[in-house]
Design an enzyme around this catalytic site. Structure first.
Site, short mmCIF file in Angstrom:
data_model
loop_
_atom_site.label_atom_id
_atom_site.label_comp_id
_atom_site.label_asym_id
_atom_site.label_seq_id
_atom_site.Cartn_x
_atom_site.Cartn_y
_atom_site.Cartn_z
N THR A 59 -0.87 7.59 -0.94
CA THR A 59 -2.19 7.52 -1.61
C THR A 59 -3.09 6.44 -1.01
O THR A 59 -4.29 6.42 -1.27
CB THR A 59 -2.01 7.19 -3.10
OG1 THR A 59 -1.42 5.88 -3.20
CG2 THR A 59 -1.11 8.20 -3.79
N ASP A 103 0.76 -2.47 12.29
CA ASP A 103 1.15 -2.93 10.96
C ASP A 103 1.45 -4.44 11.02
O ASP A 103 2.42 -4.87 11.65
CB ASP A 103 2.39 -2.16 10.49
CG ASP A 103 2.73 -2.47 9.05
OD1 ASP A 103 2.79 -1.53 8.24
OD2 ASP A 103 2.94 -3.67 8.73
N ASP A 108 4.99 -5.53 9.71
CA ASP A 108 6.07 -5.13 10.62
C ASP A 108 6.05 -5.98 11.89
O ASP A 108 7.10 -6.37 12.40
CB ASP A 108 5.92 -3.65 10.99
CG ASP A 108 6.37 -2.74 9.86
OD1 ASP A 108 7.05 -3.21 8.93
OD2 ASP A 108 6.03 -1.53 9.90
N ARG A 112 0.85 -1.18 0.00
CA ARG A 112 0.00 0.00 0.00
C ARG A 112 0.88 1.23 0.00
O ARG A 112 1.70 1.41 0.89
CB ARG A 112 -0.84 -0.06 1.29
CG ARG A 112 -2.12 0.68 1.21
CD ARG A 112 -2.96 0.33 2.41
NE ARG A 112 -2.40 0.78 3.68
CZ ARG A 112 -3.14 1.20 4.69
NH1 ARG A 112 -4.44 1.21 4.59
NH2 ARG A 112 -2.59 1.56 5.83
C1 PRP Z 1 -1.09 -4.32 4.61
C2 PRP Z 1 -1.99 -5.55 4.73
C3 PRP Z 1 -2.81 -5.48 3.48
C4 PRP Z 1 -2.99 -3.99 3.29
C5 PRP Z 1 -4.37 -3.62 3.77
O1 PRP Z 1 -0.06 -4.56 3.76
O2 PRP Z 1 -1.27 -6.73 4.87
O3 PRP Z 1 -2.21 -6.06 2.35
O4 PRP Z 1 -2.00 -3.34 4.11
O5 PRP Z 1 -4.64 -2.29 3.52
P1 PRP Z 1 -5.76 -1.82 2.50
O6 PRP Z 1 -6.98 -2.62 2.78
O7 PRP Z 1 -5.92 -0.37 2.82
O8 PRP Z 1 -5.24 -2.05 1.10
P2 PRP Z 1 1.10 -3.48 3.49
O9 PRP Z 1 0.75 -2.65 2.30
O10 PRP Z 1 1.41 -2.77 4.74
O11 PRP Z 1 2.32 -4.37 3.01
P3 PRP Z 1 3.20 -5.45 3.83
O12 PRP Z 1 2.34 -6.66 4.02
O13 PRP Z 1 4.34 -5.70 2.90
O14 PRP Z 1 3.64 -4.83 5.13
N1 URA Z 2 -2.27 -2.58 7.12
C1 URA Z 2 -1.88 -3.00 8.35
O1 URA Z 2 -0.94 -3.78 8.48
N2 URA Z 2 -2.56 -2.54 9.43
C2 URA Z 2 -3.58 -1.69 9.31
O2 URA Z 2 -4.18 -1.30 10.34
C3 URA Z 2 -3.97 -1.25 8.04
C4 URA Z 2 -3.30 -1.73 6.95
#
Ligand code: PRP
Ligand code: URA
Length: 214
Positions: free
Chosen positions: A110, A202, A205, A106
């Site tokens: 944006t 997150d 993380d 994400r």
């Molecule tokens: C997180 C999560 C989803 C997304 C959800 O991933 O694992 O994929 O955010 O958010 P949304 O519904 O607003 O799209 P992230 O983009 O943080 O990537 P990561 O898993 O690599 O940390």
């Molecule tokens: N992605 C995450 O990992 N946590 C949130 O709360 C939203 C998006």
């Protein structure tokens, strides 16, 4: 849930207990990964409740019998990174499932998903696709994943999340009313940075011990 018949929020006490551990800011990555795995198993169990079986003739030590085996061919689609932690538990439940990785992150500015990896096979040859991602926040990543799968030929799609926000559920089910969502909790709302409240922070993380770079 009345407004969203395709949203299934687990009511199981074991799920609620494990969620409290997962959400707690003091839970270290090792324990966090363990609980992601345990919750995934429990949600996978619920998501498979209407899977099809076929007859299998077996012999017990006492006599022969008509037993059953899972008939649906299943594709597991973990959304990188955070969905990775859900794969092993799902494979324990569905040992013959195929795993196709989809990389989406994400954009923090944006909040739109960016696709960076796609390991889907050339043709669709499964009966059921399970998208695995711990968090459903704005719904942008889930919607992008569903669109990739539908363009590719998927017919039956379920989304398995640990925590969902109402905004994400609305976005996904408005665009794709045929998709079913299975989650452990439906939280209150998103904050102005697109994080789920109360949520767990997150998910990527917390699983992988990152997030201290700022
Ligand atoms: C997180 C999560 C989803 C997304 C959800 O991933 O694992 O994929 O955010 O958010 P949304 O519904 O607003 O799209 P992230 O983009 O943080 O990537 P990561 O898993 O690599 O940390
Ligand atoms: N992605 C995450 O990992 N946590 C949130 O709360 C939203 C998006």
């Amino acid at each position: 849930m009345a407004d969203w018949p395709n949203l299934h929020v687990s009511q199981h006490p074991a799920v609620r207990h494990k969620l409290a551990v997962l959400r707690d800011v003091n839970t270290e990555p090792k324990k966090f990964r363990e609980v992601v795995r345990e919750l995934s198993w429990l949600l996978g169990y619920e998501a498979l409740a209407d899977a099809h079986t076929r007859q299998l003739d077996i012999q017990t030590p006492i006599e022969s019998m008509a037993a059953e085996e899972l008939a649906d061919r299943i594709g597991l689609i973990p959304i990188l990174r955070a969905g990775l932690g859900m794969v092993d538990a799902m494979l324990e439940l569905m040992p013959t499932a195929e795993v196709w990785h989809l990389g989406l992150f994400r954009d923090e500015r944006t909040l739109r998903p960016v696709e960076y990896y796609n390991k889907l096979p050339d043709h669709s040859h499964v009966d059921l696709c399970l998208i695995l991602d711990p968090m459903l926040a704005t719904g942008g990543s889930a919607t992008a994943a569903i669109e990739v799968l539908k363009r590719w030929g998927a017919i039956r799609i379920k989304l398995v999340n640990l925590i969902a926000a109402p905004e994400g559920v609305e976005t996904v089910l408005t665009a794709h009313p045929d998709v079913e969502i299975y989650c452990a909790a439906l939280d209150r709302q998103l904050n102005d940075k697109g994080y789920i409240m109360p949520g767990l922070g997150d998910a990527g993380d917390r699983q992988f011990g990152t997030g201290h770079s700022g």
